[in-house]
Design an enzyme around this catalytic site. Structure first.
Site, short mmCIF file in Angstrom:
data_model
loop_
_atom_site.label_atom_id
_atom_site.label_comp_id
_atom_site.label_asym_id
_atom_site.label_seq_id
_atom_site.Cartn_x
_atom_site.Cartn_y
_atom_site.Cartn_z
N ASP A 88 5.08 -4.66 -3.28
CA ASP A 88 5.99 -3.79 -2.55
C ASP A 88 6.05 -2.49 -3.37
OD1 ASP A 88 7.86 -2.89 -0.78
OD2 ASP A 88 9.55 -3.78 -1.83
N THR B 158 3.51 -1.76 2.25
CA THR B 158 4.65 -0.85 2.35
C THR B 158 4.97 -0.48 3.79
OG1 THR B 158 5.46 1.34 1.68
CG2 THR B 158 3.10 1.13 2.03
#
Length: 700
Positions: free
Chosen positions: A394, A542
């Site tokens: 992430d 993302t």
């Protein structure tokens, strides 16, 4: 990641079920019989105090005492043995020497051998014969046979073998138990980090109170050099805190108004006033200790394999021992010879090293990991780190700093202007713990803008959030929301560059945008390099747009990226990779990424800070440092390697030693006495223990 808010950790915390405090000692899993042998009560000790360790030290002292007493008594027993006198070429004509040897050997058998005899009884009661059964049977056979010789049976006694066998076994157990205690010292150090007292500020004065008496909401004073007595929020003062033993962060961390502090950290040169948030079992340190204890009790697949092997080896040793006795008698050997072979087989094939091979590595790895801010909840997943082929990162707060400093506040019209738009946005964002919300609230504070109250707060997963501010419907959303609902936005340079952009909507109309700049962490590039060196594919996952994702991926020389991914889509991405045969690790914040973390083969919650109860993660990293992720994977590999090394040594030793003890090379003149068998067995255990201790060097 786009404006991917999540509810306050406080609300999450209230919803989570906290397990009861662990009431068994750390050492119980690694002793495999010492506890039963010495004390029947293996529960009931305080979980997070030093009582368990004191109890274990008492056991070590007891074994040491039994060893020295038995050693002193064994010297005359050995000297009185006719066999020893014959081998060494001397003679001692002492009246009643056989009876003297019998009395001394009886003391050695009952006093020195007591832990093994009580252990035998316990194991038989449970119907689970193990190490203590083998030792107990061996020394009992030797003692009873030798006693029969003293009182009339023809043959040669085993008193000197019995004495040396018990002495060597006590020495081996003593050394092993010291190693087990060493494995738990890291956890014991965590336990000792909390101070006994705190300085409570009451009615403008400070009073000393016990740490147990602190309540949530109390205001406490922390002077320079003192330990922080409880988790809380700084209300006044500024200082640097040493949190290295709690989070693995080597540099002192600056703390000022509004910052969280962790109980157990050491204050620097400044003085702080802190409002207490968590005490007792709700504190960060206690949660860490409980997690470590739980992980040390949890058996991984490797450990279960070792347990099965040890159980089968016990049965094999018992069968081989009695079988050896029967075979030598059938071959015409004397009773004394057959008994000696049986005793040697039972002693030399004890699954002692095998029983210790895995638990000691477990104890060391979990405690040392905790000291470095790596908290293991699922041991199998931790050991499976060696199998990871792809890791999904992430972006926000992991590869980047997650600070989200505001770069620009742009209004599309004169009304509302930028300041008013920021004020309305802050009204909604005050309910969020997300990086973006915190960035907006910091900006509002800097500008001296009063945050208005809001109602009907609602979280929009992966898109933003909304609420009613002064009877206006205010939304703070990312580009995904704008695109999905086709909201008209004036042409601008809002989304140019590597920035996060959120749009402010008032009553359904876009009134402006707030852009934020997020810097890459210095450690990110090094973490990616380490992963590449270990042939682990690394991908950026993302919610940001293609341009932002590509820029970050290229700067860090990553293997690729997946952009515009909403939280609920992350699980699908993990499944897709797994379907292609990849062994996937997922990093996330443990809340929004819960489905993906649960789906991944190894789920890693990063940047959880003092919120260590990320329920869906297998492993929790206290810091957001991406190098910790690489460190975790390498340490997982090293841990599994140590386990395999110990298993190979322990089983390999038994494969070679058991036939020798049975006397298969008797005709070639190669024989192993019970004492030598005991020495070899103890040596194999000590080697396993030392090898496990070397694991401490593997994490830096």
């Amino acid at each position: 990641m786009d404006h991917d808010h999540h509810p306050s950790p406080e609300n999450q915390q209230q919803a989570r079920h906290q397990k009861d405090q662990v009431t068994e000692k750390l050492e119980e899993k690694t002793l495999h019989g010492h506890e039963q042998a010495m004390h029947a009560d293996t529960t009931g000790h305080p979980p997070h105090g030093g009582h368990g360790h004191d109890h274990h030290r008492m056991m070590i002292d007891d074994f040491r005492r039994r060893f020295w007493v038995s050693l002193v008594l064994s010297i005359p027993v050995i000297l009185l043995s006719p066999m020893v006198q014959h081998i060494l070429g001397f003679s001692l004509a002492i009246p009643y020497s056989m009876y003297i040897a019998f009395v001394l050997s009886s003391v050695i058998y009952f006093y020195g051998g007591w832990p093994f005899l009580t252990g035998l009884v316990e194991e038989v009661k449970k119907g689970a014969p193990g190490m203590m059964t083998l030792i107990g049977v061996a020394i009992s056979v030797a003692y009873l046979y030798s006693t029969a010789i003293v009182f009339g049976l023809q043959g040669m006694d085993f008193f000197w073998e019995l004495a040396t066998l018990i002495v060597i076994m006590l020495l081996g157990h003593w050394i092993e138990m010291k190693s087990v205690l060493g494995a738990s010292k890291a956890l014991e150090l965590l336990v000792s980090m909390m101070p006994a007292e705190a300085m409570l500020i009451k009615d403008g004065e400070t009073v000393h109170v016990r740490i147990e008496d602190l309540q949530k909401g109390d205001l406490i004073l922390i002077k320079p050099g003192e330990k922080v007595p409880a988790d809380g929020i700084v209300e006044e003062g500024e200082s640097h805190l040493n949190e290295s033993m709690l989070t693995g962060e080597s540099k002192p961390v600056k703390k000022t108004n509004g910052d969280k502090v962790i109980g157990g950290a050491i204050n620097g040169n400044g003085s702080l006033q802190v409002r207490v948030e968590h005490t007792g079992k709700e504190s960060y340190l206690n949660k860490v200790i409980t997690l470590v204890q739980e992980a040390q009790k949890t058996k991984s697949e490797t450990q279960r394999l070792a347990d099965r092997a040890a159980r089968w080896l016990t049965y094999i040793a018992l069968i081989a021992g009695f079988g050896t006795f029967a075979v030598w008698l059938m071959l015409g050997q004397e009773l004394a010879f057959a008994l000696e072979r049986m005793v040697t087989v039972m002693v030399i094939s004890c699954p002692h090293a095998l029983g210790l091979a895995i638990p000691l590595v477990v104890a060391i790895s979990t405690a040392v990991s905790a000291n470095n801010g790596l908290l293991i909840r699922n041991r199998t997943a931790f050991e499976n780190a060696r199998r990871i082929t792809t890791i999904l990162f992430d972006k926000t707060g992991t590869l980047t700093q997650g600070s989200h400093a505001i770069a620009a506040v742009v209004a599309f019209a004169a009304t509302p202007d930028a300041r008013e738009m920021l004020r309305l946005a802050a009204g909604v964002e005050q309910h969020s713990e997300h990086f973006i919300g915190q960035g907006i609230l910091r900006k509002v504070k800097e500008e001296g803008i009063a945050v208005p109250p809001s109602q009907a707060f609602n979280y929009l997963p992966g898109k933003g959030l909304e609420g009613m501010v002064e009877d206006k419907d205010v939304k703070v959303v990312g580009p995904n929301y704008i695109a999905e609902f086709q909201i008209r936005v004036p042409a601008s340079k809002a989304e140019e560059g590597v920035e996060t952009v959120v749009y402010v909507l008032v009553n359904g109309k876009a009134v402006g945008y707030i852009s934020m700049r997020d810097q890459l962490r210095e450690e990110s590039a090094e973490a990616i390099r380490i992963l590449k060196e270990n042939d682990i594919q690394n991908l950026l996952l993302t919610g940001d747009n293609e341009r932002v994702a590509k820029s970050v991926s290229d700067k860090l020389h990553m293997d690729g990226y997946l952009a515009n991914v909403l939280p609920h889509q992350k699980q699908e991405k993990v499944k897709e990779l797994q379907a292609r045969g990849e062994f996937v690790a997922m990093t996330g914040d443990g809340v929004n990424d819960a489905p993906a973390l649960a789906q991944a083969d190894v789920g890693i919650a990063v940047g959880s800070g003092t919120d260590v109860a990320a329920e869906t993660a297998d492993i929790i990293l206290v810091n957001s440092n991406p190098q910790d992720i690489a460190k975790l994977i390498l340490f997982g590999k090293a841990t599994h390697r140590k386990m395999i090394q110990n298993l190979i040594w322990a089983t390999g030793y038994n494969v070679i030693a058991l036939p020798l003890a049975a006397g298969v090379l008797y005709n070639q003149g190669i024989m192993v006495s019970p004492a030598v068998g005991a020495a070899l067995m103890s040596l194999s255990t000590v080697i396993v223990a030392i090898n496990a201790q070397l694991l401490r060097r593997q994490i830096k």
